[in-house]
Design a protein around this motif. Structure first.
Motif, PDB file in Angstrom:
ATOM      1  N   LEU A 138      43.531 -18.623  35.310  1.00 49.45           N
ATOM      2  CA  LEU A 138      42.997 -17.640  34.370  1.00 49.45           C
ATOM      3  C   LEU A 138      44.178 -16.803  33.924  1.00 49.45           C
ATOM      4  N   GLU A 139      44.418 -16.756  32.617  1.00 48.09           N
ATOM      5  CA  GLU A 139      45.548 -16.007  32.082  1.00 48.09           C
ATOM      6  C   GLU A 139      45.066 -14.866  31.195  1.00 48.09           C
ATOM      7  N   VAL A 140      45.396 -13.664  31.602  1.00 50.10           N
ATOM      8  CA  VAL A 140      45.070 -12.461  30.847  1.00 50.10           C
ATOM      9  C   VAL A 140      46.267 -11.543  30.963  1.00 50.10           C
ATOM     10  N   GLY A 141      46.799 -11.098  29.839  1.00 45.78           N
ATOM     11  CA  GLY A 141      47.960 -10.222  29.900  1.00 45.78           C
ATOM     12  C   GLY A 141      48.023  -9.289  28.711  1.00 45.78           C
ATOM     13  N   PRO A 142      48.684  -8.151  28.871  1.00 46.88           N
ATOM     14  CA  PRO A 142      48.733  -7.155  27.810  1.00 46.88           C
ATOM     15  C   PRO A 142      49.443  -7.630  26.547  1.00 46.88           C
ATOM     16  N   GLU A 143      50.368  -8.598  26.665  1.00 48.45           N
ATOM     17  CA  GLU A 143      51.061  -9.080  25.473  1.00 48.45           C
ATOM     18  C   GLU A 143      50.167  -9.956  24.601  1.00 48.45           C
ATOM     19  N   ASN A 144      49.042 -10.432  25.138  1.00 50.41           N
ATOM     20  CA  ASN A 144      48.059 -11.219  24.381  1.00 50.41           C
ATOM     21  C   ASN A 144      46.749 -10.450  24.331  1.00 50.41           C
ATOM     22  N   PRO A 174      38.217  -3.239  24.922  1.00 51.09           N
ATOM     23  CA  PRO A 174      38.490  -2.943  26.335  1.00 51.09           C
ATOM     24  C   PRO A 174      38.819  -4.237  27.078  1.00 51.09           C
ATOM     25  N   GLN A 175      39.818  -4.210  27.942  1.00 48.81           N
ATOM     26  CA  GLN A 175      40.242  -5.421  28.638  1.00 48.81           C
ATOM     27  C   GLN A 175      39.097  -6.044  29.433  1.00 48.81           C
ATOM     28  N   SER A 176      38.138  -5.248  29.865  1.00 49.72           N
ATOM     29  CA  SER A 176      36.999  -5.782  30.612  1.00 49.72           C
ATOM     30  C   SER A 176      36.142  -6.723  29.759  1.00 49.72           C
ATOM     31  N   GLU A 177      36.282  -6.648  28.432  1.00 53.67           N
ATOM     32  CA  GLU A 177      35.507  -7.496  27.525  1.00 53.67           C
ATOM     33  C   GLU A 177      36.213  -8.795  27.164  1.00 53.67           C
ATOM     34  N   TRP A 178      37.520  -8.894  27.389  1.00 47.19           N
ATOM     35  CA  TRP A 178      38.284 -10.051  26.935  1.00 47.19           C
ATOM     36  C   TRP A 178      37.740 -11.355  27.500  1.00 47.19           C
ATOM     37  N   CYS A 179      37.352 -11.355  28.757  1.00 44.43           N
ATOM     38  CA  CYS A 179      36.895 -12.589  29.404  1.00 44.43           C
ATOM     39  C   CYS A 179      35.402 -12.589  29.702  1.00 44.43           C
ATOM     40  N   ALA A 180      34.667 -11.640  29.166  1.00 44.15           N
ATOM     41  CA  ALA A 180      33.232 -11.565  29.446  1.00 44.15           C
ATOM     42  C   ALA A 180      32.540 -12.865  29.051  1.00 44.15           C
ATOM     43  N   GLY A 181      31.878 -13.514  30.010  1.00 42.97           N
ATOM     44  CA  GLY A 181      31.140 -14.745  29.763  1.00 42.97           C
ATOM     45  C   GLY A 181      31.985 -16.007  29.686  1.00 42.97           C
ATOM     46  N   MET A 182      33.306 -15.875  29.776  1.00 43.76           N
ATOM     47  CA  MET A 182      34.179 -17.045  29.615  1.00 43.76           C
ATOM     48  C   MET A 182      34.060 -18.046  30.763  1.00 43.76           C
ATOM     49  N   GLU A 183      33.955 -17.577  31.991  1.00 45.09           N
ATOM     50  CA  GLU A 183      33.881 -18.509  33.118  1.00 45.09           C
ATOM     51  C   GLU A 183      32.664 -19.420  32.978  1.00 45.09           C
ATOM     52  N   GLU A 184      31.522 -18.855  32.588  1.00 46.84           N
ATOM     53  CA  GLU A 184      30.309 -19.643  32.411  1.00 46.84           C
ATOM     54  C   GLU A 184      30.467 -20.630  31.248  1.00 46.84           C
ATOM     55  N   PHE A 185      31.076 -20.166  30.157  1.00 47.55           N
ATOM     56  CA  PHE A 185      31.282 -21.040  29.011  1.00 47.55           C
ATOM     57  C   PHE A 185      32.205 -22.207  29.369  1.00 47.55           C
ATOM     58  N   VAL A 186      33.332 -21.909  30.006  1.00 49.11           N
ATOM     59  CA  VAL A 186      34.269 -22.971  30.382  1.00 49.11           C
ATOM     60  C   VAL A 186      33.594 -23.935  31.363  1.00 49.11           C
ATOM     61  N   GLY A 187      32.757 -23.407  32.236  1.00 49.18           N
ATOM     62  CA  GLY A 187      31.997 -24.273  33.143  1.00 49.18           C
ATOM     63  C   GLY A 187      31.060 -25.208  32.407  1.00 49.18           C
ATOM     64  N   SER A 188      30.574 -24.802  31.239  1.00 48.41           N
ATOM     65  CA  SER A 188      29.652 -25.657  30.471  1.00 48.41           C
ATOM     66  C   SER A 188      30.367 -26.794  29.753  1.00 48.41           C
ATOM     67  N   ILE A 189      31.642 -26.616  29.431  1.00 42.60           N
ATOM     68  CA  ILE A 189      32.366 -27.698  28.764  1.00 42.60           C
ATOM     69  C   ILE A 189      33.184 -28.547  29.741  1.00 42.60           C
ATOM     70  N   GLU A 190      33.426 -28.025  30.937  1.00 41.63           N
ATOM     71  CA  GLU A 190      34.265 -28.744  31.914  1.00 41.63           C
ATOM     72  C   GLU A 190      33.768 -30.160  32.213  1.00 41.63           C
ATOM     73  N   PRO A 191      32.459 -30.413  32.342  1.00 42.65           N
ATOM     74  CA  PRO A 191      32.018 -31.780  32.653  1.00 42.65           C
ATOM     75  C   PRO A 191      32.391 -32.801  31.582  1.00 42.65           C
ATOM     76  N   HIS A 192      32.711 -32.358  30.369  1.00 43.26           N
ATOM     77  CA  HIS A 192      33.050 -33.266  29.274  1.00 43.26           C
ATOM     78  C   HIS A 192      34.548 -33.542  29.191  1.00 43.26           C
ATOM     79  N   ILE A 193      35.320 -32.880  30.037  1.00 47.26           N
ATOM     80  CA  ILE A 193      36.767 -33.064  30.018  1.00 47.26           C
ATOM     81  C   ILE A 193      37.143 -34.265  30.881  1.00 47.26           C
ATOM     82  N   ALA A 194      37.928 -35.166  30.294  1.00 47.15           N
ATOM     83  CA  ALA A 194      38.404 -36.322  31.054  1.00 47.15           C
ATOM     84  C   ALA A 194      39.187 -35.826  32.257  1.00 47.15           C
ATOM     85  N   ASN A 195      39.092 -36.566  33.368  1.00 51.36           N
ATOM     86  CA  ASN A 195      39.812 -36.147  34.563  1.00 51.36           C
ATOM     87  C   ASN A 195      41.249 -35.918  34.264  1.00 51.36           C
TER      88      ASN A 195
END
Length: 195
Positions: A138-144, A174-195
């Motif tokens: 997980l990458e979150v930083g002030p420069e982005n 607010p930085q607390s909003e940058w990743c809100a809901g992202m883990e769940e979203f990435v989890g929904s597309i992960e099964p479609h990613i080739a190993n």
């Protein structure tokens, strides 16, 4: 920020110049299934593994539509570089909240660089993560500012999932909003990613 991080954000910024995958062929994400024998659209001369997961074609449109992204407007955003390859796909989620946000820009970038290489480049903003049992960062930083990136490990390299929060006011979200809901979203597309 490392070179690949710049590549990821550049892909998000390049949405307007990319071409639509529907113009490239008539298959929609709903009709296309993930294939371990897909011939990569782009290869490089690096000796690195070919990128076998194509975000614009291997993630079903219904999955993206269910997450609020208009899959009919997805755009190819590839970046062949000679020493490595990135296959990209950009999406927009236009869920305006007046005075709060205009929506999100999303870039999914599949590349033949390793998770270790990414960690060496962006370890200062990365923390270890796991998505559905798959190693990730997980990458979150002030420069982005306003950006949240998950980097998932694959057999050929990594898949970057970068979301940019588009504010509807001056200044960052607010930085607390940058990743809100992202883990769940990435989890929904992960099964479609080739190993």
């Amino acid at each position: 920020m490392g070179r690949w991080g710049i590549v990821t954000l550049a892909a998000v910024a390049a949405v307007a110049t990319a071409c639509s995958p529907s113009a490239a062929d008539d298959a929609t994400g709903d009709e296309t299934t993930t294939s371990t024998t897909r011939t990569p659209r782009i290869t490089d001369d690096s000796g690195r593994p070919p990128v076998t997961f194509d975000p614009c074609y291997d993630i079903p449109d219904d999955v993206m539509n269910a997450a609020g992204y208009d899959a009919a407007k997805k755009e190819v955003a590839d970046m062949p570089m000679g020493t490595h390859t990135f296959l990209g796909c950009t999406y927009k989620k236009e869920d305006l909240v007046p005075g709060v946000r205009r929506g999100y820009s999303l870039n999914i970038l599949s590349g033949n660089v390793s998770l270790d290489e990414e960690l060496k480049k962006n370890g200062h903003v990365a923390t270890s993560a796991t998505i559905n049992g798959r190693s990730a960062l997980l990458e979150v930083g002030p420069e982005n500012r306003d950006a949240c990136t998950y980097v998932l490990q694959t057999d050929f390299g990594v898949v970057f999932v970068t979301r940019l929060y588009n504010t509807d006011h001056p200044g960052p979200a607010p930085q607390s909003e940058w990743c809100a809901g992202m883990e769940e979203f990435v989890g929904s597309i992960e099964p479609h990613i080739a190993n």
